[in-house]
Write an enzyme that holds these catalytic residues in place. Structure first.
Site: not given
Ligand code: CMC
Length: 382
Positions: A323, A224, A272
């Protein structure tokens, strides 16, 4: 007996839990509206004080309302002596988000209307948290650098004063403006994890400061708010070389990203839960970052930014989130990396408290169900 398996949405993914009038995120049209206004327009045309007022009252202030509001905000900016004492008790090795959490809790405990959750009291508490939090964030960074507290200046607006209290001198208008843009963009984002935490706490009829304190805890995590710090850690790991050309920096960043993705690492600042085709706030914050790169003549930062983004796009077609540009922009402004998420707190206090008031005004206890997956009933064998 009901044998039907309940549908479980891990992480409440895709679940709509309530209505809100505070903001609307539309990933299809890539738009974010605060009380109906596009966030990009607010970032360009409004002060952060006007945006805070809008989030709490539903309308932008008239000139007269704005004047009254700013007067109230400016009169409550100083760091409370008790809060300062408490901060001083915490080691400088503690995470600044822990300092924020402690400060928010302490402000609640000593608030004269601590147990009053009327709309009027909640609004007054929201304004005092909004006004005083820059002092907490600024002082905490300063004490880590062995510097003393800087008293607020009532002749400066919120953003200019925030920077002044952090760095002890007025910052140029270009920097103040980029900082204001970051504050506006971070202010509100519907039912994200920290806001939802605040609403859950409010739904038990606990007070506003308890809800904000809990929200700060939720924001700390790198999935987050903590992502803005993690972005800078990535830049540092790749190596920031001030004299390097933009192209060379981009090439090093690209190869770092290729390695990271080959190792199946999650790279912070990308992806996201809601936006799948790009975060609507990024173009506005990227323009603010560009302005900072130009102001400080630090093209190599843009090289690192572009290189990482291009490699992520090529390999996984995942877009940056807010971010991503905010981390390096805060770095260029002179903030220490661990202070980045507290800056997010100072801004998001506005959105959190708007949601807390909305929840309190039409409350239902938030208490979902779970499907039990532990052992069948058994008995203590003695
Ligand atoms: N780097 C590499 N791969 C990623 C990333 C990333 N940052 N984000 C998503 N993926 C891949 C993930 O590995 C998965 O791939 P696969 O289907 O092959 O396993 C796919 O994309 C779907 O990812 P997910 O984690 O299941 O998607 P989600 O909707 O649950 O996650 C998220 C969203 C924000 C938790 C995730 O994108 C993440 O961990 N990003 C990095 C942390 C980050 O930058 N957070 C700030 C969010 S925005 C500001 C806020 O609101 O706080």
């Amino acid at each position: 007996m009901n044998t039907e398996e309940p549908e479980i949405r891990k992480g409440l993914n895709g679940v709509v839990v309530d209505t809100t009038k505070v903001s609307k995120v539309n990933p299809e049209t890539n738009s974010l509206l605060y009380r109906g206004y596009p966030v990009q327009e607010l970032a360009e045309k409004c002060s952060f004080e006007e945006v805070a007022y809008l989030l709490w009252h539903g309308e932008l202030p008239t000139d007269e309302q704005n004047e009254e509001f700013c007067k109230a905000e400016r009169s409550q900016r100083a760091l409370e002596p008790n809060v300062k004492k408490l901060i001083d008790l915490l080691p400088t090795s503690s995470h600044p988000m822990d300092v924020c959490r402690t400060a928010a809790s302490a402000m609640g405990a000593s608030h004269p209307k601590a147990e009053d959750s009327s709309r009027e009291a909640n609004l007054a508490k929201s304004i005092s948290l909004f006004a005083a939090f820059p002092a907490v964030v600024a002082y905490d960074q300063r004490r880590r650098r062995g510097q003393d507290v800087v008293e607020p200046r009532e002749d400066l607006d919120y953003s200019a004063n925030f920077l002044y209290m952090t760095f002890g001198e007025e910052q140029p208008p270009a920097v103040v403006d980029a900082f204001k843009v970051s504050m506006v963009l971070y202010a509100e984002h519907s039912f994200n994890a920290s806001t939802f935490t605040g609403r859950v706490i409010t739904s038990t009829l606990a007070d506003l400061h308890s809800a904000v304190t809990g929200a700060i805890g939720a924001l700390k995590g790198p999935l987050h708010g903590g992502a803005n710090e993690a972005v800078m850690d990535t830049f540092e790991e790749i190596g920031i070389r001030k004299e390097e050309s933009k192209e060379d920096a981009a090439a090093r960043a690209k190869s770092w990203m290729e390695d990271a993705l080959a190792q199946k690492k999650k790279v912070m600042g990308f992806g996201h839960r809601v936006y799948k085709h790009g975060d609507s706030r990024v173009p506005t914050m990227k323009a603010a970052l560009d302005a900072m790169v130009k102001h400080y003549e630090r093209d190599e930062i843009l090289g690192l930014y572009d290189g990482l983004q291009a490699a992520m796009q090529e390999a996984k077609d995942i877009q940056p989130n807010l971010d991503y540009p905010t981390g390096p922009a805060f770095h260029l402004m002179g903030f220490d990396t661990p202070t980045f998420t507290p800056l997010f707190v100072a801004s998001r206090i506005t959105g959190w408290t708007a949601h807390i008031m909305e929840q309190a005004e039409d409350n239902a206890l938030i208490r979902p169900l779970s499907a039990y997956s532990g052992p069948d009933e058994r008995h203590v064998g003695k």
